[in-house]
Design an enzyme around this catalytic site. Structure first.
Site, PDB file in Angstrom:
ATOM      1  N   CYS A 112     -15.013  16.866 -57.823  1.00  0.00           N
ATOM      2  CA  CYS A 112     -16.120  17.755 -57.465  1.00  0.00           C
ATOM      3  C   CYS A 112     -15.542  19.014 -56.808  1.00  0.00           C
ATOM      4  CB  CYS A 112     -17.068  17.057 -56.492  1.00  0.00           C
ATOM      5  SG  CYS A 112     -18.314  18.173 -55.789  1.00  0.00           S
TER       6      CYS A 112
ATOM      7  N   LYS B 198     -20.142  18.533 -16.304  1.00  0.00           N
ATOM      8  CA  LYS B 198     -20.625  19.604 -17.178  1.00  0.00           C
ATOM      9  C   LYS B 198     -22.047  20.022 -16.823  1.00  0.00           C
ATOM     10  CE  LYS B 198     -18.705  20.041 -21.011  1.00  0.00           C
ATOM     11  NZ  LYS B 198     -17.773  19.749 -22.034  1.00  0.00           N
TER      12      LYS B 198
ATOM     13  N   SER C  61      -6.184  16.794 -20.841  1.00  0.00           N
ATOM     14  CA  SER C  61      -7.554  17.298 -20.824  1.00  0.00           C
ATOM     15  C   SER C  61      -8.296  16.560 -19.707  1.00  0.00           C
ATOM     16  CB  SER C  61      -8.201  17.147 -22.189  1.00  0.00           C
ATOM     17  OG  SER C  61      -8.456  15.810 -22.425  1.00  0.00           O
TER      18      SER C  61
ATOM     19  N   TYR D  96      -5.466  27.655 -12.773  1.00  0.00           N
ATOM     20  CA  TYR D  96      -6.029  26.535 -12.013  1.00  0.00           C
ATOM     21  C   TYR D  96      -5.111  25.335 -11.896  1.00  0.00           C
ATOM     22  CZ  TYR D  96      -7.201  25.432 -16.869  1.00  0.00           C
ATOM     23  OH  TYR D  96      -7.149  25.232 -18.220  1.00  0.00           O
TER      24      TYR D  96
ATOM     25  N   CYS E 297     -25.227  15.097 -56.558  1.00  0.00           N
ATOM     26  CA  CYS E 297     -24.475  16.108 -55.806  1.00  0.00           C
ATOM     27  C   CYS E 297     -24.987  17.500 -56.165  1.00  0.00           C
ATOM     28  CB  CYS E 297     -22.996  15.986 -56.129  1.00  0.00           C
ATOM     29  SG  CYS E 297     -22.019  17.343 -55.449  1.00  0.00           S
TER      30      CYS E 297
ATOM     31  N   CYS F 188     -21.037  11.964 -52.909  1.00  0.00           N
ATOM     32  CA  CYS F 188     -20.702  12.353 -54.270  1.00  0.00           C
ATOM     33  C   CYS F 188     -19.407  11.628 -54.609  1.00  0.00           C
ATOM     34  CB  CYS F 188     -20.489  13.869 -54.346  1.00  0.00           C
ATOM     35  SG  CYS F 188     -19.703  14.357 -55.893  1.00  0.00           S
TER      36      CYS F 188
ATOM     37  N   CYS G 116     -21.785  19.381 -58.173  1.00  0.00           N
ATOM     38  CA  CYS G 116     -21.277  19.012 -59.496  1.00  0.00           C
ATOM     39  C   CYS G 116     -22.295  18.207 -60.292  1.00  0.00           C
ATOM     40  CB  CYS G 116     -19.965  18.248 -59.386  1.00  0.00           C
ATOM     41  SG  CYS G 116     -20.159  16.603 -58.684  1.00  0.00           S
TER      42      CYS G 116
ATOM     43  N   GLU H 257     -14.477  23.665  -8.709  1.00  0.00           N
ATOM     44  CA  GLU H 257     -14.316  25.026  -9.228  1.00  0.00           C
ATOM     45  C   GLU H 257     -14.979  25.152 -10.588  1.00  0.00           C
ATOM     46  OE1 GLU H 257     -10.173  24.157  -8.963  1.00  0.00           O
ATOM     47  OE2 GLU H 257      -9.830  24.656 -11.054  1.00  0.00           O
TER      48      GLU H 257
ATOM     49  N   ASP I 208     -14.839  28.409 -19.863  1.00  0.00           N
ATOM     50  CA  ASP I 208     -14.991  28.098 -21.281  1.00  0.00           C
ATOM     51  C   ASP I 208     -14.105  29.034 -22.098  1.00  0.00           C
ATOM     52  OD1 ASP I 208     -15.888  26.842 -23.470  1.00  0.00           O
ATOM     53  OD2 ASP I 208     -17.884  27.740 -23.484  1.00  0.00           O
TER      54      ASP I 208
ATOM     55  N   LYS J  73     -15.652  25.346 -14.436  1.00  0.00           N
ATOM     56  CA  LYS J  73     -14.960  24.940 -15.658  1.00  0.00           C
ATOM     57  C   LYS J  73     -15.109  26.098 -16.635  1.00  0.00           C
ATOM     58  CE  LYS J  73     -14.303  21.193 -18.908  1.00  0.00           C
ATOM     59  NZ  LYS J  73     -14.010  22.042 -20.045  1.00  0.00           N
TER      60      LYS J  73
ATOM     61  N   GLU K  34      -6.841  29.308 -17.941  1.00  0.00           N
ATOM     62  CA  GLU K  34      -7.711  29.476 -19.091  1.00  0.00           C
ATOM     63  C   GLU K  34      -7.726  30.945 -19.477  1.00  0.00           C
ATOM     64  OE1 GLU K  34      -8.830  26.527 -19.828  1.00  0.00           O
ATOM     65  OE2 GLU K  34     -10.574  26.752 -21.139  1.00  0.00           O
TER      66      GLU K  34
ATOM     67  N   TYR L 159      -5.049  56.431 -13.611  1.00  0.00           N
ATOM     68  CA  TYR L 159      -4.216  55.310 -14.032  1.00  0.00           C
ATOM     69  C   TYR L 159      -3.522  55.649 -15.353  1.00  0.00           C
ATOM     70  CZ  TYR L 159      -3.005  50.575 -15.598  1.00  0.00           C
ATOM     71  OH  TYR L 159      -2.337  49.469 -16.059  1.00  0.00           O
ATOM     72  N   ASP L 160      -4.306  56.178 -16.301  1.00  0.00           N
ATOM     73  CA  ASP L 160      -3.740  56.524 -17.604  1.00  0.00           C
ATOM     74  C   ASP L 160      -2.630  57.558 -17.464  1.00  0.00           C
ATOM     75  OD1 ASP L 160      -5.485  54.780 -18.731  1.00  0.00           O
ATOM     76  OD2 ASP L 160      -6.928  56.312 -19.396  1.00  0.00           O
TER      77      ASP L 160
ATOM     78  N   ASP M 185      -9.901  55.622 -13.864  1.00  0.00           N
ATOM     79  CA  ASP M 185      -9.183  55.260 -15.082  1.00  0.00           C
ATOM     80  C   ASP M 185      -8.238  56.364 -15.539  1.00  0.00           C
ATOM     81  OD1 ASP M 185     -10.555  52.961 -15.004  1.00  0.00           O
ATOM     82  OD2 ASP M 185     -11.747  53.297 -16.839  1.00  0.00           O
TER      83      ASP M 185
HETATM   84  S1  IVH Z   1      -7.760  21.300 -14.841  1.00  0.00           S
HETATM   85  C1  IVH Z   1      -4.945  18.083 -15.833  1.00  0.00           C
HETATM   86  N1  IVH Z   1      -9.446  23.180 -14.190  1.00  0.00           N
HETATM   87  O1  IVH Z   1     -10.997  22.210 -19.522  1.00  0.00           O
HETATM   88  C2  IVH Z   1      -6.127  18.887 -15.516  1.00  0.00           C
HETATM   89  N2  IVH Z   1      -9.229  22.629 -16.474  1.00  0.00           N
HETATM   90  O2  IVH Z   1     -11.827  19.747 -20.721  1.00  0.00           O
HETATM   91  C3  IVH Z   1      -6.657  19.647 -16.665  1.00  0.00           C
HETATM   92  N3  IVH Z   1     -10.628  23.951 -17.974  1.00  0.00           N
HETATM   93  O3  IVH Z   1      -7.929  21.535 -21.077  1.00  0.00           O
HETATM   94  C4  IVH Z   1      -7.018  20.996 -16.400  1.00  0.00           C
HETATM   95  N4  IVH Z   1     -11.540  25.207 -16.420  1.00  0.00           N
HETATM   96  O4  IVH Z   1      -8.658  23.980 -20.753  1.00  0.00           O
HETATM   97  C5  IVH Z   1      -8.917  22.468 -15.175  1.00  0.00           C
HETATM   98  N5  IVH Z   1     -10.883  24.825 -13.468  1.00  0.00           N
HETATM   99  C6  IVH Z   1     -10.347  24.142 -14.450  1.00  0.00           C
HETATM  100  C7  IVH Z   1     -10.705  24.344 -15.803  1.00  0.00           C
HETATM  101  C8  IVH Z   1     -10.127  23.554 -16.793  1.00  0.00           C
HETATM  102  C9  IVH Z   1     -11.471  24.949 -17.722  1.00  0.00           C
HETATM  103  C10 IVH Z   1     -10.363  23.430 -19.317  1.00  0.00           C
HETATM  104  C11 IVH Z   1      -8.908  23.195 -19.635  1.00  0.00           C
HETATM  105  C12 IVH Z   1      -8.828  21.750 -20.039  1.00  0.00           C
HETATM  106  C13 IVH Z   1     -10.230  21.473 -20.430  1.00  0.00           C
HETATM  107  C14 IVH Z   1     -10.540  19.999 -20.334  1.00  0.00           C
END
Ligand code: IVH
Length: 692
Positions: free
Chosen positions: A453, A339, A85, A251, A430, A448, A433, A140, A144, A142, A199, A39-40, A36
């Site tokens: 209120c 999920k 989504s 992704y 309530c 209520c 109020c 792959e 968060d 998902k 993400e 690098y700095d 590090d």
């Molecule tokens: S593909 C059109 N790949 O999950 C395809 N989304 O629940 C949409 N997310 O809005 C995205 N990991 O924010 C894709 N490997 C992944 C992901 C991913 C997380 C999120 C993304 C999306 C949300 C939908």
């Protein structure tokens, strides 16, 4: 002999390249080769040279990640292509079902269907002796976090936009630049334009570090990495954001020019080649069984991943097939989120309190001993209503099983040990109020009924000012409490009468904060119409419905003339929403408050005109398909028509514009001929699309 200036320029270029190389090794390849401190030192040398020669400073210099100015507010930007989504499921069977319907859509189970009598192909049963064609899938993690679009032009990072509502997001270029794993310049042969989706996340390690710091500073800790990542990306000052290290994992793609990978896996590999971080290393590829196995190993190994993952995303690998499949209203047909199952923990109920919400609903919630479930500390769990409490049989002192699934709000699953306390009794008035509560016959809620209120007013104002609504920065929960308690605000329009004097008279409100708040209130006057509508807090008008309404009516004046029938006629608006909206329109108090807001200068911005492609020969026309088609399934054909602005009818009538006939058309063709309706072959229909 090179001048000293050109020697400096050369050294700056060398240092920049060197630092970029180490950024990549560290953040993308996870294989740092220097300490590090070294690098700095490189960074410090570069900074010094640039300070001496400001004319040699470039936008994409590694020193510029935190160098940007703070912005005054986040600007809304429209995505060139909407950010969708994902459909999601918790069950293996539903994944298998999705796979079968994908095959169906693509007409890949055609052996059974060929020559089958028209009508609805969905009704045809698969008798099982038809081996499923094998599609190549990928699987792959998902992630968060928070979805973002990163735009590169000629290989240079130019903009980052949050997903927002999918169509319009916030410009977060200034904070995204601070993400050290995000290359500001792409490696290799970069395309002319590349929109990458990914993400933004915070690793668990960084999350712990930031929170340890907060503890030391005696500041409240963040709930989970996702909230922290999202809060950081949406900060106005990049210097503050830089102190909270984010990562991004790519992704997907948005609009691109000069980049057309033919498969998802090829795309991920190419993105890595450009120096972009992806989840390729954790991605599996193969047939349905093998990607389900991959899901199992991701689930088993989730604790070892450096970041929170709430499931897996299964995608069709082939881009040409993806394109054919297209999308439903808000999610692609070619992908599904599988999920991870909910995570659970146990705790003890300390208290059952009752809160008065925005609509006056009295909602009981359990205050429990803090328990850490799936990456989040839970202290409050909603109990929804008295029926739910009775169903669970939950009482103060009981030990309970608490569950949290992904982004779903935590819930009590069951009582595991009776604490011997007294049964809960729903209050009859309530708690804020004191007004006697009402329980409408057809509803389980207790409400209520007092529109004045303080709890209802506070919640309504908070909701109106929130980020998803008109977004009045600086108007937080505490301030709203004060404004309402001291009688400055009793309805939404009162916000627009606040002045410097009133604001400066509030606790902990200086001259600058007051001026900033007034400016933020002023800005909210021209917030986009959909956010304004959502902010009004009309029952059943959530973000999506508000958008549908705004897009259709385009102004408050027009919306005020909407009647129930016209509302229901709109796709995606049901009778409950329509009734609720019209009831709101005729409510005297609401009318007066809205009139006053408009008088005080509130003028929501109409939605940007959506290019619904008036040039499409399909737009506005009605179609019906009959007989078996060669190149696509009927479902796919219908999707094509809808995507191009056309409509599908269920039978031949005088309202039909075009009948498309495949092999062995039945009686429909005859009827259409009798009615003089235009008849096209499948080839002629496809030609229509090409002409566009
Ligand atoms: S593909 C059109 N790949 O999950 C395809 N989304 O629940 C949409 N997310 O809005 C995205 N990991 O924010 C894709 N490997 C992944 C992901 C991913 C997380 C999120 C993304 C999306 C949300 C939908």
């Amino acid at each position: 002999m090179a001048s000293s200036k050109s020697r400096t320029a050369q050294r700056i270029a060398e240092l920049s390249d060197e630092i970029r190389r180490h950024d990549r090794l560290y953040y993308v390849d996870d294989a740092a080769v220097i300490a590090d401190a070294e690098y700095d030192a490189l960074l410090a040398e570069l900074q010094a040279l640039e300070a001496e020669h400001p004319e040699l400073l470039r936008d994409d210099s590694p020193t510029q990640r935190v160098g940007g100015e703070a912005v005054s507010h986040l600007v809304s930007v429209e995505h060139r292509q909407p950010m969708l989504s994902l459909a999601n499921t918790y069950s293996r069977e539903e994944v298998a079902e999705w796979y079968r319907s994908t095959l169906d859509f693509l007409g890949l189970r055609s052996a059974k269907r060929e020559g089958a009598e028209e009508e609805d192909e969905e009704e045809e049963e698969d008798d099982g002796d038809n081996p499923d064609a094998a599609l190549t899938l990928t699987c792959e993690p998902k992630l968060d976090g928070l979805a973002v679009e990163l735009v590169f032009e000629e290989g240079r990072f130019v903009r980052a936009i949050t997903r927002g509502d999918g169509r319009v997001g916030d410009d977060v270029t200034h904070t995204a630049r601070t993400i050290r794993g995000l290359p500001l310049v792409l490696e290799g042969d970069a395309p002319k334009r590349l929109e990458v989706r990914g993400e933004v996340i915070m690793t668990r390690k960084n999350f712990e570090r930031v929170n340890a710091n907060r503890r030391e500073q005696d500041e409240p800790e963040f709930i989970n990495p996702r909230n922290l990542a999202s809060g950081t990306l949406k900060m106005l000052d990049p210097k503050s954001a830089a102190a909270r290290p984010l990562d991004v994992i790519c992704y997907g793609l948005g609009a691109t020019e000069g980049f057309e990978p033919t498969s998802h896996s090829e795309m991920l590999a190419k993105l890595e080649g450009f120096g972009l971080p992806t989840s390729l290393a954790w991605t599996g590829r193969g047939d349905l069984d093998s990607v389900l196995d991959h899901y199992d190993s991701l689930l088993a190994g989730r604790a070892e991943l450096p970041f929170d993952v709430d499931g897996a995303v299964i995608k069709l690998d082939d881009v040409a097939l993806q394109t054919r499949l297209g999308q439903r209203s808000r999610s692609p047909r070619w992908a599904i989120a599988f999920k991870f199952p909910a995570q659970q923990g146990t705790s003890v109920v300390r208290e059952i309190e009752v809160l008065t919400g925005r609509t006056g609903a009295l909602t009981p919630r359990a205050v429990i001993e803090p328990v850490y479930v799936g990456g989040v500390t839970i202290e409050h769990v909603t109990l929804h209503n008295a029926d739910e409490i009775e169903r669970l049989g939950v009482k103060v002192g009981d030990r309970v099983l608490v569950e949290r699934a992904g982004d779903v709000i935590p819930k009590i699953v069951a009582v595991t040990e009776d604490g011997g306390g007294a049964p809960f009794v729903m209050p009859t008035s309530c708690p804020v109020c004191g007004t006697e509560a009402e329980s409408p016959e057809d509803e389980v809620v207790v409400r209520c009924p007092n529109p004045r209120c303080p709890a209802v007013i506070r919640r309504r104002i908070q909701h109106y000012a929130s980020r998803g609504a008109v977004d009045i920065e600086g108007l937080g929960v505490k301030l709203v409490d004060q404004l309402v308690t001291e009688g400055h605000v009793a309805r939404l329009s009162d916000l627009y009468t606040l002045d410097t004097e009133t604001l400066e008279g509030l606790d902990r409100m200086g001259e600058t904060s007051a001026a900033n708040l007034l400016a933020a209130i002023e800005r909210s006057k021209t917030q986009v119409l959909s956010k304004f509508l959502f902010g009004l807090g009309i029952r059943h008008v959530g973000e999506h419905v508000a958008e549908v309404l705004a897009r259709h009516w385009r102004s408050i004046d027009a919306l005020r003339t909407a009647d129930e029938e016209a509302l229901v006629d709109l796709d995606e608006i049901g009778p409950v929403v329509a009734a609720s909206f019209t009831a709101w329109l005729v409510d005297e108090e609401e009318r007066r408050d809205l009139d006053r807001m408009l008088e005080l200068g509130v003028a929501p911005t109409p939605p940007a005109a959506v290019s619904s492609d008036g040039t499409s020969p399909l737009a506005g026309r009605t179609f019906l398909f009959t007989g078996s088609l060669q190149d696509m399934s009927r479902r796919e054909a219908s999707a094509i028509v809808k995507a191009a602005g056309g409509k599908i009818l269920s039978g031949v009538s005088k309202n039909l514009d075009v009948l498309v006939v495949g092999d062995k058309p039945g009686s429909k063709k005859k009827k259409a001929e009798e009615l003089g309706i235009e008849i096209l072959t499948e080839a002629e229909f496809l030609a229509l699309l090409v002409e566009r």
